[in-house]
Write an enzyme that holds these catalytic residues in place. Sequence first.
Site, mmCIF file in Angstrom:
data_model
loop_
_atom_site.group_PDB
_atom_site.id
_atom_site.type_symbol
_atom_site.label_atom_id
_atom_site.label_comp_id
_atom_site.label_asym_id
_atom_site.label_seq_id
_atom_site.Cartn_x
_atom_site.Cartn_y
_atom_site.Cartn_z
ATOM 1 N N GLY A 94 0.840 -1.182 0.000
ATOM 2 C CA GLY A 94 0.000 0.000 0.000
ATOM 3 C C GLY A 94 0.880 1.238 0.000
ATOM 4 C CB CYS B 103 -5.017 -2.521 -34.597
ATOM 5 S SG CYS B 103 -3.953 -1.836 -35.872
HETATM 6 C C1 LIG Z 1 0.767 -6.828 -5.373
HETATM 7 C C2 LIG Z 1 1.001 -7.183 -3.969
HETATM 8 C C3 LIG Z 1 1.874 -6.420 -3.189
HETATM 9 C C4 LIG Z 1 2.589 -5.196 -3.696
HETATM 10 O O1 LIG Z 1 1.785 -4.093 -3.957
HETATM 11 P P1 LIG Z 1 2.446 -2.705 -4.408
HETATM 12 O O2 LIG Z 1 1.320 -1.798 -4.593
HETATM 13 O O3 LIG Z 1 3.218 -2.948 -5.644
HETATM 14 O O4 LIG Z 1 3.365 -2.280 -3.303
HETATM 15 C C5 LIG Z 1 2.088 -6.841 -1.893
HETATM 16 N N1 LIG Z 1 1.476 -7.937 -1.385
HETATM 17 C C6 LIG Z 1 0.631 -8.698 -2.115
HETATM 18 C C7 LIG Z 1 0.010 -9.888 -1.508
HETATM 19 C C8 LIG Z 1 0.361 -8.336 -3.426
HETATM 20 O O5 LIG Z 1 -0.486 -9.086 -4.142
#
Ligand SMILES: *Cc1c(COP(=O)(O)O)cnc(C)c1O
Length: 399
Positions: free
Chosen positions: A217, A327
């Site tokens: 996050g 396309c």
């Molecule tokens: C995609 C994902 C992340 C990483 O998210 P970011 O927004 O790239 O930091 C972390 N943990 C899990 C389980 C994910 O699926």
Amino acid sequence: MTNRNLLKIAEEFGTPVYVYDAESIKVQYEKLTSSFHRNTRFFYAAKALTNINILKYVNNLGAGLDCVSINEVKLGLKAGFPSHKILFTPNCVDLAEIEEAMELKVHINIDNISILEQFGNRYAGSYPIFVRINPHIFAGGNYKISTGHIDSKFGISIHQLRHIERIMNSTGLRIEGLHMHTGSEIKDPDVFLQGLDIMFELSEHFPELKYIDMGSGFKVPYQKDDLETDVPSLGKKVDHALKEFSKKTGKKVDLWFEPGKFLVSKSGHFLVKANVIKHTTATVFAGVNSGFNHLIRPMFYDSYHVIENLSNPKGTERIYTVVGNICETDTFAWDRKITEVREGDILVFRNAGAYGFEMSSNFNSRLKPAEVLFIEGKAKLIRKREEFEDLLKNQVEVL
Ligand SMILES: *Cc1c(COP(=O)(O)O)cnc(C)c1O
């Protein structure tokens, strides 16, 4: 890494090409490690960018690895991550894929009741696991990248806690980690703390708990007024919360995070060439030698990437709609002010390290671009541009 370096890379390796600046990944990683002090570890979310050289580099920095498929686990092991620093967090995989991960001795995170029960029945306490909880906190930049909402397919609903406990108690399953990942790009750091509080409350139900994994996050700025997650401030708050938790409960847990784009997004620069400048009645299009087959974020998520003209940085700014050569409606950006673009100029998309190359495809039978790592002042090819033969590689000609 400078714009001059980038232009030289475009000349040497051709376009389209993804360029990653190793130093930037290190800077981002150190921002994290210098901000959190109490038992906190960072597991790079491999799916953002899995080139083996990036994985090796991140391993050398000291991070762990978060993987969403068994192949990411295998890539991680190949890149040198020890199995205890790999967490496998799949969604909707069968038990066989989870068993494969067991054989590789990595941490396993289970995100549905059905597999949890099957796993418990078969392996009971012999292999401790993580459980992915959906706390139903709405967070994340938009619906597609938010995973905590009520309709999300991810995790086991927090309202099913009793069911998890039932499986745990009747099978002898050992749950040593609790995990949540409510989505990408959380704007408000207090969402993390809210989530952490929920995890602390849940911890009472799990006597063998050693790890709390808060997922990711971590936000990075894609456009001028965007903010990056205030990591130092978050670190302080989280340190404090952990301290209070230990004081109150006498328990000690390790806290894990899984940043993907925070580590690699900024490091990436995607270089393309302007093929055609096309004036229609209403618009000036800059058509480039790429498309959503190489960078799909703008079309898939409405993401914004800064675009600059490296070949004419001092030119007069004009308004362009930047489109690809696919396309299909293939618009990278509407009405962007870019210094005058001439056919043949090299444009750069900034912040293209995460979910850039990784989400590329061969749509329109176009070839995937090359990747270059810029490290210690040198540009190194880390993935060859695809060739025509690659399109036919797995096809079986029966006619
Ligand atoms: C995609 C994902 C992340 C990483 O998210 P970011 O927004 O790239 O930091 C972390 N943990 C899990 C389980 C994910 O699926």
